[in-house]
Design a protein around this motif. Structure first.
Motif, mmCIF file in Angstrom:
data_model
loop_
_atom_site.group_PDB
_atom_site.id
_atom_site.type_symbol
_atom_site.label_atom_id
_atom_site.label_comp_id
_atom_site.label_asym_id
_atom_site.label_seq_id
_atom_site.Cartn_x
_atom_site.Cartn_y
_atom_site.Cartn_z
ATOM 1 N N VAL A 162 -3.842 3.457 6.928
ATOM 2 C CA VAL A 162 -4.579 2.275 5.767
ATOM 3 C C VAL A 162 -5.583 3.232 5.085
ATOM 4 C CG1 VAL A 162 -6.570 0.115 5.004
ATOM 5 C CG2 VAL A 162 -4.059 -0.447 6.726
ATOM 6 N N MET A 214 1.083 -1.122 -0.669
ATOM 7 C CA MET A 214 0.404 -0.197 -0.255
ATOM 8 C C MET A 214 0.964 1.433 0.139
ATOM 9 S SD MET A 214 -3.165 -0.604 2.504
ATOM 10 C CE MET A 214 -4.133 0.483 1.573
ATOM 11 N N GLN A 219 -6.794 -2.248 0.595
ATOM 12 C CA GLN A 219 -7.244 -2.032 1.511
ATOM 13 C C GLN A 219 -7.811 -2.331 2.146
ATOM 14 O OE1 GLN A 219 -10.408 -0.194 2.852
ATOM 15 N NE2 GLN A 219 -11.709 -0.052 0.733
ATOM 16 N N GLU A 249 -5.010 4.815 1.423
ATOM 17 C CA GLU A 249 -6.480 4.959 0.881
ATOM 18 C C GLU A 249 -6.854 6.349 0.001
ATOM 19 O OE1 GLU A 249 -11.335 3.353 0.890
ATOM 20 O OE2 GLU A 249 -9.925 3.571 2.379
#
Length: 431
Positions: A85, A21, A58, A89
């Motif tokens: 997280v 991520m 996510q 996003e």
């Protein structure tokens, strides 16, 4: 993925998901702004493909974190993980909004492309041709970065299932295949060579129009500055988490406030410019771009919020940042080191090591976490900075001193070279 595509829980490593991520979020920032500056629908399309991948990541991360929480203590420890997280996003969504400015032709003045500096690294997308000399070879075997200065920062690989797989942290062992799409970063001279070798066609750099004037030029310059400050804020936020440094986290907060102030000035200049351009609707894209950029700086603040609130960094977060594509390291300038007394420009640190020094804490009065005074020079030579102070986004004229702590970003090999210049090959770590 499509929004209605089901995602089921499956055992995955939280560390691996967080690392991917982080890499994806940083790549999205680069790709989305490059798409705008170059007016490239191809790069913009890659942004939306990566944004879709981030949606899956996510959800996987949230489900894994919920499965790991079994007590109030677990919840407190894992809360900053969920914050990271959510922040990644937000960055993904903002990058998607930036890409749509190009894909949906929202409207953007030609002056935006004139803001692209000539002597900076550029991102380029190129499909690997069937007859490319790179096919079947590894990045280590090609030795591309050493010979051309160009780095493959991501690979999109179409699979037999019809789905694409992104490799966001390609290394020396990554092999290249016909049909792969490479995202390259480098200077124009090297890009021409690599682009032609990979794709079989000559690289054509986009022509920048003459720069705009007056209020519109100021508005565009504000956007570019907001973009640079937001990127720096994200880098520093991950550094704050990695080193559990309140001092670095406070710098992120300062940068976020600066971006907010810049956005206010941008809005005033844009409104003035609207009365003096032939088509005010063409400025709509600038407004979208400013809003999305502010979201990125807000997300950076969320990443470092746990540090500011005194919550301990969960080990899995630090490990994920360590294992991501571009590592963030802490290097101490030792007595008698080559860097001691030299400026970043004198030693051509970025060119020689490939590392970008994003912040410096002056050696002296601060605790082990780097929690010294939060005042910082935004660039250039800080001159009379006191001990413990932070220099954020140092420039070529910034002079280093014995005892300075450098926060730098780049490859692992580059980190070793930077550490050697700092006087102790083993002196870089994560805290």
């Amino acid at each position: 993925m499509h929004r209605d595509e089901p995602v089921e829980y499956e055992p995955v490593s939280v560390k691996a998901v967080l690392a991917e991520m982080k890499d994806t979020a940083e790549l999205l920032i680069d790709l989305s702004f490059s798409a705008v500056l170059h007016g490239s629908p191809d790069l913009a399309a890659e942004v939306l493909a990566l944004e879709s991948r981030m949606d899956v990541l996510q959800l996987q991360a949230r489900m894994s974190v919920m499965m790991a929480a079994r007590s109030p203590e677990d919840v407190e420890e894992l809360a900053p993980v969920l914050g990271m997280v959510g922040a990644a996003e937000k960055i993904s969504d903002a990058a998607g909004d930036i890409a749509k400015i190009v894909l949906e032709e929202v409207g953007l003045p030609e002056a935006m492309r004139a803001a692209l500096p000539e002597a900076v690294e550029t991102l380029v997308r190129v499909p690997v041709a069937d007859d490319s000399p790179y096919v079947g070879r590894t990045l280590g075997g090609i030795n591309m970065e050493t010979e051309t200065g160009v780095r493959v920062i991501a690979v999109r690989r179409d699979q037999a299932t019809g789905k694409a797989r992104w490799i966001t942290n390609p290394d020396r062992s990554t092999d290249l295949r016909a049909g792969d799409t490479l995202i390259l970063r480098g200077f124009e001279e090297g890009l021409r060579e690599v682009y032609e070798a990979a794709g079989g066609e000559p690289y054509e750099a986009p022509a920048a129009p003459d720069p705009a004037v007056d209020d519109l030029e100021r508005a565009v310059n504000s956007i570019v500055l907001m973009k640079n400050m937001s990127e720096l804020a994200v880098d520093l936020a991950y550094g704050a988490v990695l080193f559990d440094s309140r001092g670095v986290a406070e710098e992120v907060s300062e940068l976020e406030a600066e971006v907010d102030a810049l956005k206010s000035r941008f809005e005033a200049w844009t409104l003035r410019a609207a009365a003096r351009v032939d088509d005010p609707v063409s400025l709509r894209g600038l407004v979208h771009l400013a809003s999305a950029t502010e979201v990125i700086s807000d997300a950076a603040l969320e990443i470092g919020e746990g540090v500011l609130r005194g919550l301990d960094t969960h080990p899995v977060v630090a490990e994920a940042v360590e294992e991501s594509d571009e590592v963030i390291v802490r290097v101490v300038v030792a007595d008698g080191a080559e860097l001691a007394g030299a400026t970043l420009g004198d030693r051509a640190v970025k060119t020689e090591t490939g590392m970008r020094v994003i912040a410096i804490r002056r050696g002296g009065s601060s605790d082990g976490n780097g929690n010294g005074d939060a005042d910082a020079d935004a660039g250039g030579d800080p001159g009379e900075d006191g001990d413990g102070e932070w220099v954020v986004s140092p420039g070529a004229a910034t002079r280093l001193r014995e005892g300075d702590v450098l926060i730098a970003k780049g490859t692992r090999a580059g980190a070793e070279r930077l550490s050697a210049l700092a006087g102790a090959p083993e002196a870089f770590d994560r805290g």
